[in-house]
Scaffold this active site. Structure first.
Site: not given
Length: 285
Positions: A227, A261
């Site tokens: 991210k 995740r």
């Protein structure tokens, strides 16, 4: 101190979370922020599923709606087509593996369960995006990932004002959990929503205080893989952010996260394996 036993009940099948597990991202979308994660067609999906299961993934997270910052809306009919198509491949070729559906739409969740059996519902809006979602989760007794976000994927980065991001998320989850309990939903997983209505600095503040969310006694999911909190901090691209992801996954485990995740299953499994060799881990079992 002995670690409490935490597990998920998915249609009567228990998934123990005493040891952290990996949730593999399956993006059935053309516009996910990490281009190499995009899957198109049955063979690409099948190949990816075979790969991540061999690498040790415990959960397959299917997403037919990109939630990256600034993402455009996807018609419900198109999201349904993508999700059901992926489920058809997975159930026909890989049987009763644990599946998560990354959706905030109750119709998607209900059709997935009706046609392909019990699964986890991974909802970026924690039920606030579709008032009917809680009814579906309760009706089918599904494990439910509730994530913190403000606004929508298209507007969320306009809503990053907090006096104390960790304190405000603790307050948010207190109220949201109570609301869901009133609707008969107890099989919950908390996701603080890294990158969703948070600045880079706020993401790191949240990571530093992640251990405080254990007050709820629920599993914690962390989705930080590749991210912007990583690649913008390092002035690199998402494609170059694996090393940074691995570094922060180590901190997630130190903070007591139960589910990682990820885009990169093998590397995440290695982090878990190495972390489990630390005396601080073995002495707490």
């Amino acid at each position: 101190m002995t670690k409490p036993f935490i597990s998920l009940n998915i249609g009567g099948k228990l998934l123990p979370l005493h040891t952290p597990v990996v949730m593999a991202i399956l993006n059935i979308t053309p516009d996910s922020f990490f281009s190499k994660s995009r899957l198109k067609g049955q063979e690409a999906i099948s190949k990816r599923v075979e790969e991540v299961l061999a690498q040790g993934a415990s959960i397959l997270d299917i997403g037919g709606y990109s939630s990256r910052p600034g993402a455009s809306d996807v018609p419900e009919s198109e999201e349904l087509r993508r999700v059901l198509g992926a489920l058809e491949v997975i159930r026909s070729r890989y049987g009763d593996v644990t599946v998560s559906i990354d959706t905030f739409r109750s119709h998607i969740a209900e059709e997935a369960v009706k046609q392909f059996g019990p699964c986890i519902i991974n909802d970026i809006t924690a039920g606030e995006g579709d008032s009917r979602m809680a009814k579906i989760v309760a009706r089918y007794h599904l494990p439910y990932v509730i994530m913190h976000m403000r606004g929508t994927p298209d507007t969320m980065q306009q809503h990053c004002s907090y006096s104390d991001v960790t304190e405000e998320l603790l307050d948010y989850f207190t109220h949201r959990i109570n609301k869901l309990h009133q609707q008969g939903i107890y099989n919950l997983i908390l996701d603080p929503g890294f990158g969703f209505a948070k600045t880079g600095t706020q993401n790191f503040e949240l990571l530093n205080g992640l251990h405080r969310f254990h007050v709820f006694g629920l599993p914690i999911l962390a989705g930080i893989s590749r991210k912007s909190m990583i690649y913008r901090s390092l002035n690199i691209t998402p494609e170059e952010a694996l090393n940074g992801t691995t570094a922060l996954h180590t901190e997630c485990l130190r903070q007591g996260v139960h589910i990682l995740r990820v885009h990169d299953v093998s590397e995440a499994m290695e982090v878990i394996k190495l972390y489990k060799t630390l005396p601080s881990w073995t002495s707490s079992i």
